[in-house]
Design a protein around this motif. Structure first.
Motif, PDB file in Angstrom:
ATOM      1  N   UNK A   4      22.913  36.373  -1.384  1.00 36.42           N
ATOM      2  CA  UNK A   4      22.759  37.824  -1.505  1.00 36.42           C
ATOM      3  C   UNK A   4      22.278  38.354  -0.153  1.00 36.42           C
ATOM      4  N   UNK A   5      22.604  39.596   0.134  1.00 33.23           N
ATOM      5  CA  UNK A   5      22.187  40.186   1.403  1.00 33.23           C
ATOM      6  C   UNK A   5      22.138  41.698   1.273  1.00 33.23           C
ATOM      7  N   UNK A   6      21.426  42.317   2.205  1.00 33.19           N
ATOM      8  CA  UNK A   6      21.347  43.772   2.193  1.00 33.19           C
ATOM      9  C   UNK A   6      22.411  44.364   3.118  1.00 33.19           C
ATOM     10  N   UNK A   7      22.497  45.689   3.128  1.00 32.88           N
ATOM     11  CA  UNK A   7      23.506  46.369   3.940  1.00 32.88           C
ATOM     12  C   UNK A   7      23.317  46.115   5.430  1.00 32.88           C
ATOM     13  N   UNK A   8      22.086  46.014   5.887  1.00 31.74           N
ATOM     14  CA  UNK A   8      21.843  45.737   7.303  1.00 31.74           C
ATOM     15  C   UNK A   8      22.433  44.389   7.701  1.00 31.74           C
ATOM     16  N   UNK A 129       5.516  34.558  -9.802  1.00 34.19           N
ATOM     17  CA  UNK A 129       5.234  34.813  -8.393  1.00 34.19           C
ATOM     18  C   UNK A 129       6.508  35.294  -7.720  1.00 34.19           C
ATOM     19  N   UNK A 130       6.634  36.588  -7.570  1.00 32.06           N
ATOM     20  CA  UNK A 130       7.821  37.198  -6.973  1.00 32.06           C
ATOM     21  C   UNK A 130       7.504  37.556  -5.531  1.00 32.06           C
ATOM     22  N   UNK A 131       8.351  37.130  -4.609  1.00 35.28           N
ATOM     23  CA  UNK A 131       8.102  37.441  -3.195  1.00 35.28           C
ATOM     24  C   UNK A 131       8.942  38.618  -2.706  1.00 35.28           C
ATOM     25  N   UNK A 132      10.234  38.594  -2.968  1.00 34.16           N
ATOM     26  CA  UNK A 132      11.118  39.667  -2.520  1.00 34.16           C
ATOM     27  C   UNK A 132      11.551  40.539  -3.687  1.00 34.16           C
ATOM     28  N   UNK A 133      11.737  41.818  -3.398  1.00 36.55           N
ATOM     29  CA  UNK A 133      12.290  42.736  -4.393  1.00 36.55           C
ATOM     30  C   UNK A 133      13.748  42.349  -4.637  1.00 36.55           C
ATOM     31  N   UNK A 134      14.213  42.471  -5.861  1.00 31.61           N
ATOM     32  CA  UNK A 134      15.611  42.152  -6.185  1.00 31.61           C
ATOM     33  C   UNK A 134      16.590  43.038  -5.413  1.00 31.61           C
ATOM     34  N   UNK A 136      17.540  44.171  -2.249  1.00 26.65           N
ATOM     35  CA  UNK A 136      17.296  43.866  -0.842  1.00 26.65           C
ATOM     36  C   UNK A 136      17.499  45.068   0.067  1.00 26.65           C
ATOM     37  N   UNK A 137      18.186  46.099  -0.408  1.00 22.29           N
ATOM     38  CA  UNK A 137      18.385  47.295   0.402  1.00 22.29           C
ATOM     39  C   UNK A 137      17.109  48.128   0.545  1.00 22.29           C
ATOM     40  N   UNK A 138      16.075  47.768  -0.167  1.00 26.21           N
ATOM     41  CA  UNK A 138      14.778  48.437   0.025  1.00 26.21           C
ATOM     42  C   UNK A 138      14.146  48.043   1.355  1.00 26.21           C
ATOM     43  N   UNK A 139      14.625  46.955   1.930  1.00 24.79           N
ATOM     44  CA  UNK A 139      14.116  46.501   3.228  1.00 24.79           C
ATOM     45  C   UNK A 139      14.946  47.173   4.313  1.00 24.79           C
ATOM     46  N   UNK A 140      14.378  48.206   4.918  1.00 21.92           N
ATOM     47  CA  UNK A 140      15.112  49.063   5.853  1.00 21.92           C
ATOM     48  C   UNK A 140      14.994  48.631   7.307  1.00 21.92           C
ATOM     49  N   UNK A 141      14.017  47.775   7.633  1.00 21.42           N
ATOM     50  CA  UNK A 141      13.769  47.421   9.026  1.00 21.42           C
ATOM     51  C   UNK A 141      14.335  46.069   9.430  1.00 21.42           C
ATOM     52  N   UNK A 142      14.764  45.276   8.446  1.00 23.79           N
ATOM     53  CA  UNK A 142      15.304  43.970   8.793  1.00 23.79           C
ATOM     54  C   UNK A 142      16.475  43.618   7.892  1.00 23.79           C
ATOM     55  N   UNK A 143      17.414  42.922   8.489  1.00 22.59           N
ATOM     56  CA  UNK A 143      18.544  42.418   7.730  1.00 22.59           C
ATOM     57  C   UNK A 143      18.086  41.173   6.991  1.00 22.59           C
ATOM     58  N   UNK A 144      18.523  41.027   5.753  1.00 19.81           N
ATOM     59  CA  UNK A 144      18.052  39.917   4.925  1.00 19.81           C
ATOM     60  C   UNK A 144      19.224  39.244   4.236  1.00 19.81           C
ATOM     61  N   UNK A 145      19.191  37.904   4.271  1.00 20.60           N
ATOM     62  CA  UNK A 145      20.100  37.053   3.516  1.00 20.60           C
ATOM     63  C   UNK A 145      19.233  36.131   2.673  1.00 20.60           C
ATOM     64  N   UNK A 146      19.545  35.986   1.392  1.00 20.87           N
ATOM     65  CA  UNK A 146      18.847  35.017   0.562  1.00 20.87           C
ATOM     66  C   UNK A 146      19.872  34.036  -0.003  1.00 20.87           C
ATOM     67  N   UNK A 147      19.456  32.787  -0.099  1.00 25.37           N
ATOM     68  CA  UNK A 147      20.276  31.746  -0.703  1.00 25.37           C
ATOM     69  C   UNK A 147      19.454  31.159  -1.841  1.00 25.37           C
ATOM     70  N   UNK A 148      19.942  31.316  -3.051  1.00 23.69           N
ATOM     71  CA  UNK A 148      19.253  30.801  -4.231  1.00 23.69           C
ATOM     72  C   UNK A 148      19.919  29.486  -4.607  1.00 23.69           C
ATOM     73  N   UNK A 149      19.157  28.388  -4.580  1.00 20.56           N
ATOM     74  CA  UNK A 149      19.746  27.073  -4.831  1.00 20.56           C
ATOM     75  C   UNK A 149      20.090  26.844  -6.295  1.00 20.56           C
ATOM     76  N   UNK A 150      19.561  27.661  -7.193  1.00 23.11           N
ATOM     77  CA  UNK A 150      19.765  27.438  -8.621  1.00 23.11           C
ATOM     78  C   UNK A 150      21.019  28.114  -9.157  1.00 23.11           C
ATOM     79  N   UNK A 151      21.419  29.192  -8.534  1.00 29.53           N
ATOM     80  CA  UNK A 151      22.514  29.987  -9.079  1.00 29.53           C
ATOM     81  C   UNK A 151      23.828  29.660  -8.403  1.00 29.53           C
TER      82      UNK A 151
END
Length: 164
Positions: A4-8, A129-134, A136-151
């Protein structure tokens, strides 16, 4: 694995690149071969863990994020011309694969970058224990990519589809 990743992030990557298949570039200090250790039911890269032998972690996810931050810029040799972003994606892929192969637990590998720094970290996913908001576009200052090993990926993977 699920990406998953945000628009940035999408805006920084060329269309048509399958980020799932980017190989890691050669990084200094053999960080790609680093052992993953378990301390107080937390998972850490052995070469950068500094928390001691018997620590008490009240928020295990936060402890993993704090101790597992890898600034990719610090591991790329200055004398070699690399695309830092591709190196960071490749390292994220290899780290996610390693976690999935070694452990039965579910992990999230996160790559974030701004215009200067490429940071990779990972943590075990825990229900309370949640670290990142689901979103990811809420993060406006940095581009984010997440890799979930379970899904698992859905049938199609596209840089323009943020719901995969």
């Amino acid at each position: 694995m699920r990406y998953q990743f945000n628009n940035l992030f999408r805006d920084k990557i060329s269309t048509g690149i399958d980020i799932r298949n980017i190989e890691p570039c050669e990084l200094a200090d053999n960080i790609t071969e680093d052992e993953i250790i378990i301390v107080s039911n937390c998972y850490f890269l052995s070469s950068i863990y500094t928390g001691g032998e018997n620590p008490v972690f009240y928020d295990k996810t936060a402890a993993e994020v704090l101790h597992n931050k890898i600034l990719i810029n610090d591991y790329i040799n200055e004398d070699v011309s690399h695309n830092y972003l591709m190196c960071a994606i490749g390292y994220s892929n290899s780290l996610a694969q390693k976690l999935k192969q070694i452990f039965k637990d579910n992990f999230k590998v996160v790559l974030s970058f701004d215009d200067e720094f490429y940071t990779v970290f990972f943590y075990k996913t825990r229900p309370l224990e949640i670290y990142l908001d689901e979103d990811l576009n809420k993060y406006k200052l940095e581009a984010i990519l997440t890799i979930d090993t379970a899904l698992k990926d859905q049938n199609e993977f596209s840089l323009t589809n943020l719901n995969q």
